[in-house]
Enzyme design. Structure first.
Site, PDB file in Angstrom:
ATOM      1  N   LYS A 105       4.291 -25.627 -40.601  1.00 38.96           N
ATOM      2  CA  LYS A 105       4.628 -25.005 -39.318  1.00 38.96           C
ATOM      3  C   LYS A 105       3.386 -24.389 -38.678  1.00 38.96           C
ATOM      4  CE  LYS A 105       9.330 -24.040 -40.939  1.00 38.96           C
ATOM      5  NZ  LYS A 105      10.111 -23.019 -41.698  1.00 38.96           N
ATOM      6  N   ILE A 143      14.061 -20.240 -32.363  1.00 42.76           N
ATOM      7  CA  ILE A 143      13.104 -19.420 -31.604  1.00 42.76           C
ATOM      8  C   ILE A 143      12.241 -20.332 -30.733  1.00 42.76           C
ATOM      9  CG2 ILE A 143      11.238 -17.738 -31.754  1.00 42.76           C
ATOM     10  CD1 ILE A 143      12.211 -17.037 -34.561  1.00 42.76           C
ATOM     11  N   GLU A 150      10.729 -28.771 -30.401  1.00 42.02           N
ATOM     12  CA  GLU A 150      10.928 -27.322 -30.515  1.00 42.02           C
ATOM     13  C   GLU A 150      11.526 -26.930 -31.862  1.00 42.02           C
ATOM     14  OE1 GLU A 150      10.424 -24.476 -27.991  1.00 42.02           O
ATOM     15  OE2 GLU A 150      10.445 -23.883 -30.083  1.00 42.02           O
ATOM     16  N   GLU A 153      16.120 -23.826 -51.991  1.00 39.61           N
ATOM     17  CA  GLU A 153      16.479 -25.076 -52.655  1.00 39.61           C
ATOM     18  C   GLU A 153      16.499 -24.883 -54.168  1.00 39.61           C
ATOM     19  OE1 GLU A 153      16.685 -28.075 -50.837  1.00 39.61           O
ATOM     20  OE2 GLU A 153      16.193 -27.061 -48.956  1.00 39.61           O
ATOM     21  N   GLY A 172      13.160 -22.854 -36.090  1.00 37.87           N
ATOM     22  CA  GLY A 172      14.545 -23.093 -35.671  1.00 37.87           C
ATOM     23  C   GLY A 172      14.829 -22.794 -34.220  1.00 37.87           C
ATOM     24  N   VAL A 197       9.558 -25.938 -35.629  1.00 40.86           N
ATOM     25  CA  VAL A 197       9.041 -24.635 -36.073  1.00 40.86           C
ATOM     26  C   VAL A 197      10.018 -23.526 -35.699  1.00 40.86           C
ATOM     27  CG1 VAL A 197       7.156 -22.965 -35.903  1.00 40.86           C
ATOM     28  CG2 VAL A 197       6.651 -25.399 -35.724  1.00 40.86           C
ATOM     29  N   GLY A 229      22.141 -20.252 -50.659  1.00 42.66           N
ATOM     30  CA  GLY A 229      21.773 -21.449 -49.913  1.00 42.66           C
ATOM     31  C   GLY A 229      20.508 -21.289 -49.088  1.00 42.66           C
ATOM     32  N   LYS A 231       9.251 -31.058 -39.028  1.00 44.14           N
ATOM     33  CA  LYS A 231       7.972 -30.328 -39.130  1.00 44.14           C
ATOM     34  C   LYS A 231       6.947 -31.089 -39.953  1.00 44.14           C
ATOM     35  CE  LYS A 231       9.742 -27.740 -43.000  1.00 44.14           C
ATOM     36  NZ  LYS A 231      11.162 -27.440 -42.880  1.00 44.14           N
ATOM     37  N   ASP A 246       5.833 -25.173 -46.802  1.00 41.01           N
ATOM     38  CA  ASP A 246       6.649 -25.206 -45.587  1.00 41.01           C
ATOM     39  C   ASP A 246       5.985 -24.416 -44.457  1.00 41.01           C
ATOM     40  OD1 ASP A 246       9.567 -25.522 -44.336  1.00 41.01           O
ATOM     41  OD2 ASP A 246       8.968 -23.433 -44.073  1.00 41.01           O
TER      42      ASP A 246
END
Lengths: 431, 431
Positions: B205, B136, B129, B190, B134, B132, B187, B105, B201
């Site tokens: 996207k 979807i 794909e 981070e 994952g 952005v 998890g 990304k 992030d």
């Protein structure tokens, strides 16, 4: 820019939507398709019928041969619906090496194999995104995006009419008849609503989704089908008490190599994403072994949403320069359908019984004999006029065969007035 | 069946997912792709690093040249992440006429134009794909399925970490710090959570989604960005009272030919489909002028969901025999970004004031001067120790510029202790 001539077969709601979208979004569509799309002919039954769309009279024809014999027409857009003459037209177009875009769920569900094989043989594309769930790109999703997955389940709210009715019953406490009447007044339900409320429409769409998701040929008649006519305000109310919402779900699941294939009213937890799909919206929940849980939500009908899918399919043909196989049914393996007795679910039962001691015991004994374990057993409203009471039973997970055997015996009991309703409570884990 | 050799750049989480999916679903994937896919090389930084995936040692290399110089390798799968050396590797692969599938990304958001132009020039495909949301299929959705539409809005919950934190705060009453800690333990976040909780992030996207949906080039720095660190349990609680849920939304809307482009915490009606997207799930709401409202929901991260998108992209290259342009940035027109002052929304304001008569009047007067109309004005908990009270104000629809001017003046008032938070209440009609 190079021009591509296409023809519409039909100028009803979807046809109007296609016409309007191609005009309104013309510039953007040309850029994306790489071609200027020209509607060269429109086939109608009656040239003189009043229509609320203005199309140049010289495009309109009642003679299909004009279209098939015109080599300059590269794509046929079938938006007339129904089995015939749509089927003959599509097969004829394929033979003439024209690509096909169709919105016809009935035709694809019942004659898809023949059509796709003809397309493969003649090296043309048949696109049919609009045949299921209108503007929601579920066919594209399964066929193009989720190709890395073994799909394990597809669960859909794919009939807007029944979802509208159930939403009105759930959120506004309407009874079935009133909600149906309102749906008819608003144009969501036909004058004869059978196809929707008896789940024929959803079964056709489920057949198409199953064909794609499980790469198998599906006989529509092999789909277990229940309508929503037996759902009462009482069931809706008790469902709410239990933390559930009642939705008409079209379900296909692969269990032990066999397909569960069924359309019926279902109780689902009120916190599940499908539970909040309201009014005439559609949604399709897909579980893949890589992607996990996925849901697509949107407008399942309407001239513009359905037109969006049709025009998207036209653009897709052009972008690929017609150079791509659509669906290759020849590599499908027929999957076995699981018998309904093997369904594993919880069950909600609403039963009217005589108001006397020992009733619960007799019922519980029978369930015990059939190894059905009861999760809750609630006595509801007393109907004092007749010495009857309504009870609601919710079972733990069990096999449908056991429920059916129990009900046979329970129906024979003297104390039973009537088993009013049996509704499956679907297992829907979010992973 | 013909074999196709591909190479993985990277063997972290996504790389593992790709490896596992290609092995687990091998048979189905071969049928769908029309090719047998062989992972011929895997580039890693450290050959001896312990990994919880078993790959034949002879595939693993630390020498990228081995891959670029191998003409038999047709597709490069970049799953290493980060700007460099990913960018150089991808451009090098394109130059060698290899197709590219990437999950990156950051790279696509900041260097997409250069990469797509190189791909166009060299006639190779770049699929992304997985960059952005994952698993979807939102990029596929916009690029392939919704091509008939002018897209008017894209509104996404596209950062799983912050959605997990906000869900914990909303459903379990946790405060921000505890929820963040739990997200880190599980998890989802981070050790340094800055990129997620400060919305970097989500901004990357959003830049990618905007580029595709509005066919414009987007400078990531032009995206207005607020994190979720100022959201307190109090805001969550007051939102609930008002019938809202707080979500971190990435928003792009075309208004009067300009793009509103922003990522910030937002109050949305609790009955909106986006309001029920919980935990680490992602969802993207798209409004098109034909399709109407559409929502895609699913797993935005994780090795298998992200791997699902990557492998789907590989199959897509093969099905098209590499014969298709991916993104043609050269036909994009740059759209202007609307200033934040022009945002039209309702506003929630939480202000700590001195507990004395006349306070509300002074604040209301200022809003009146700036033509901001107040919808509700609620005095909340009294902080008796300091003679302070907390008030919550909700405005009617107004321009953000007017809110800002009002707040400047309000901040100067003696009676004001602090404007604790200002949260936009987004207009989200379902049509």
């Amino acid at each position: 820019m190079e021009k591509v001539r296409i023809a519409l077969l039909g100028l009803g709601n979807v046809g109007k939507g296609v016409w309007n979208i191609l005009n309104t979004n013309r510039e953007a569509i040309i850029k994306r398709a790489g071609y200027d799309i020209e509607i060269a002919k429109i086939l109608v039954r009656d040239k003189n019928k009043a229509r609320d769309v203005e199309v140049p009279q010289e495009l309109v024809t009642t003679d299909a041969e004009e279209i098939f014999n015109d080599d300059s027409i590269k794509i046929i857009v079938e938006v007339m619906g129904g089995l015939q003459p749509a089927k003959d037209y599509i097969l004829r177009a394929i033979k003439e090496r024209k690509h096909v875009v169709t919105a016809n769920k009935l035709l694809i569900a019942t004659n898809g194999k023949e059509i796709f094989e003809a397309a493969e043989k003649n090296e043309v594309i048949v696109n049919f995104e609009a045949s299921v769930a209108g503007g929601i790109p579920v066919i594209h999703g399964i066929n193009e995006s989720l190709t890395a997955n073994k799909i394990e389940e597809v669960i859909g709210i794919i009939n807007g009419t029944t979802n509208y009715i159930l939403t009105k019953m759930t959120l506004e406490g309407m009874d079935f008849e009133d909600a149906l009447k309102e749906a008819q007044e608003k144009g969501y339900a036909e004058a004869d609503p059978t196809s929707d409320i008896e789940s024929y429409d959803a079964a056709y769409k489920l057949a198409i989704l199953t064909t794609l998701a499980f790469e198998t040929n599906v006989d529509v008649d092999s789909i277990y089908r229940e309508g929503i006519t037996r759902i009462t305000s009482k069931d809706i109310e008790y469902a709410k008490e239990l933390g559930y919402v009642i939705k008409l779900l079209a379900i296909v699941k692969e269990v032990d190599g066999k397909l569960e294939l069924r359309v019926h009213p279902t109780m689902i937890p009120s916190i599940h994403p499908l539970a909040n799909v309201n009014d005439s919206f559609n949604a399709i929940f897909i579980k893949g072994n890589a992607v996990g849980d996925l849901m697509l939500y949107g407008r399942g009908a309407g001239e513009l949403p359905t037109g969006s899918a049709v025009v998207g399919d036209i653009i897709s043909v052009l972008r690929n320069d017609g150079d791509r196989a659509s669906i290759v049914t020849s590599r499908y393996e027929d999957k076995e359908i699981a018998p309904m007795d093997n369904i594993d679910a919880k069950y909600y039962l609403r039963i009217t019984v005589k108001d006397m001691p020992g009733v619960l015991g007799e019922i519980a004994t029978i369930f015990g004999q059939e190894q059905v374990s009861i999760a809750s057993f609630i006595q509801k409203a007393r109907r004092e006029d007749k010495g009857l009471v309504s009870i609601v039973i919710v079972t733990h997970d069990t096999l449908e065969g056991r429920i059916n055997k129990s009900l046979e015996k329970i129906n024979d009991l003297d104390i039973i007035k009537k088993v009013e309703n049996v509704i499956r409570i679907e297992k829907l884990g979010l992973k």
